[in-house]
Motif scaffolding. Sequence first.
Motif, PDB file in Angstrom:
ATOM      1  N   GLN A 171      -8.869   8.173  -0.691  1.00  0.00           N
ATOM      2  CA  GLN A 171      -7.705   8.932  -0.199  1.00  0.00           C
ATOM      3  C   GLN A 171      -6.828   9.108  -1.270  1.00  0.00           C
ATOM      4  N   ILE A 172      -7.398  10.061  -2.145  1.00  0.00           N
ATOM      5  CA  ILE A 172      -6.448  10.263  -3.327  1.00  0.00           C
ATOM      6  C   ILE A 172      -5.367  10.755  -3.085  1.00  0.00           C
ATOM      7  N   ASP A 173      -5.052  11.362  -2.077  1.00  0.00           N
ATOM      8  CA  ASP A 173      -3.402  11.857  -1.780  1.00  0.00           C
ATOM      9  C   ASP A 173      -2.735  10.874  -0.859  1.00  0.00           C
ATOM     10  N   TYR A 174      -3.083   9.717  -0.937  1.00  0.00           N
ATOM     11  CA  TYR A 174      -2.374   8.639  -0.201  1.00  0.00           C
ATOM     12  C   TYR A 174      -0.978   8.383  -0.908  1.00  0.00           C
ATOM     13  N   ILE A 175       0.199   8.701  -0.569  1.00  0.00           N
ATOM     14  CA  ILE A 175       1.507   8.785  -1.346  1.00  0.00           C
ATOM     15  C   ILE A 175       1.820   7.017  -1.567  1.00  0.00           C
ATOM     16  N   PRO A 176       1.739   6.453  -0.334  1.00  0.00           N
ATOM     17  CA  PRO A 176       2.459   4.962  -0.384  1.00  0.00           C
ATOM     18  C   PRO A 176       1.730   4.040  -1.467  1.00  0.00           C
ATOM     19  N   SER A 177       0.568   4.461  -1.764  1.00  0.00           N
ATOM     20  CA  SER A 177      -0.157   3.629  -2.918  1.00  0.00           C
ATOM     21  C   SER A 177       0.238   4.044  -4.339  1.00  0.00           C
ATOM     22  N   TYR A 178       0.860   5.310  -4.393  1.00  0.00           N
ATOM     23  CA  TYR A 178       1.198   5.786  -5.665  1.00  0.00           C
ATOM     24  C   TYR A 178       2.548   5.096  -5.814  1.00  0.00           C
ATOM     25  N   VAL A 179       3.295   5.041  -4.492  1.00  0.00           N
ATOM     26  CA  VAL A 179       4.560   4.137  -4.777  1.00  0.00           C
ATOM     27  C   VAL A 179       4.504   2.801  -5.258  1.00  0.00           C
ATOM     28  N   LEU A 180       3.408   2.053  -4.644  1.00  0.00           N
ATOM     29  CA  LEU A 180       3.317   0.693  -4.952  1.00  0.00           C
ATOM     30  C   LEU A 180       2.809   0.719  -6.381  1.00  0.00           C
ATOM     31  N   LEU A 181       2.012   1.495  -6.719  1.00  0.00           N
ATOM     32  CA  LEU A 181       1.309   1.461  -8.009  1.00  0.00           C
ATOM     33  C   LEU A 181       2.640   1.394  -9.129  1.00  0.00           C
ATOM     34  N   ASP A 182       3.540   2.206  -8.882  1.00  0.00           N
ATOM     35  CA  ASP A 182       4.757   2.244  -9.737  1.00  0.00           C
ATOM     36  C   ASP A 182       5.507   1.009  -9.794  1.00  0.00           C
ATOM     37  N   LYS A 183       5.440   0.496  -8.654  1.00  0.00           N
ATOM     38  CA  LYS A 183       6.052  -0.997  -8.664  1.00  0.00           C
ATOM     39  C   LYS A 183       5.294  -2.049  -9.543  1.00  0.00           C
TER      40      LYS A 183
END
Length: 266
Positions: free
Chosen positions: A37-49
């Motif tokens: 699910q490449i467009d799942y934004i919450p995972s990008y936010v967590l990756l940033d952390k």
Amino acid sequence: MGNLADADLHHTIAQLYYDFGFYANALEACLDILDTQIDYIPSYVLLDKLYYQSQPPEPIIDQFETALKHGFWFPIIIDSLPKFYADHGTAADLVWFYEHWRQSTGSLSPYYMDAALAYQANHQYHPAAEAYYAYAKESDIARNHAIHGLKRLLRQHKHCGHSYQWLIQLLIQESEPDAIHAVLLQVRASDCPETMDACFRLATEHYPDHARFWVLWLTIYTHIPWNEEQYMHINQRLLSLTLCDTDTELWITTTQHTLSHHRIAI
């Protein structure tokens, strides 16, 4: 994990891993989510952390790049990826980012200055100059920053011909003839007769009574192809102007040098 509900569940698990300090597990869980699910934004936010928790940067950067390649310009990616490159990448990486941004939006705005610095660091001087010049159109403050950027670029790379012309155009808008004179003193270093000629034409068109520009124009005839008609035009213009002693001396010296090298029809 084929739907949003599955992604939400796995993200909750990833967040728990993060909250309890199991950062490697959280990273793996986020990448698994985005693999399906490449467009799942919450995972990008967590990756940033996770990036700031001493996790390997490569898989995080790779995932953010993959999202951009698929056209997902999420704010968290736009804000974070250039910072990641600043830490672990190269100027070429930053150029890649800003080129993709321009392809996606049709412009470098609002990243003109950042892109210009990236181009310059990557030795792509003409795109850097273009970015500075485009940024100058945004506001008076932007024009001032662009002027300083072009000056820095020309100190680093003296052969970027258009930069001299663009810088003179911006200084004309700023009504700074002394600064224009300084650019005209430098333009010989471009080693481009067309650039030299264009710069002096531009300066004298906007400041036709500025004698120093006309005198200085005569001096470049040791660097450009001889044009007797133009040379005589410059001298005729000087005859109608008031010169200071220094400019008069330079005019005389230049004329003596010219007459010793060229036969002028009277």
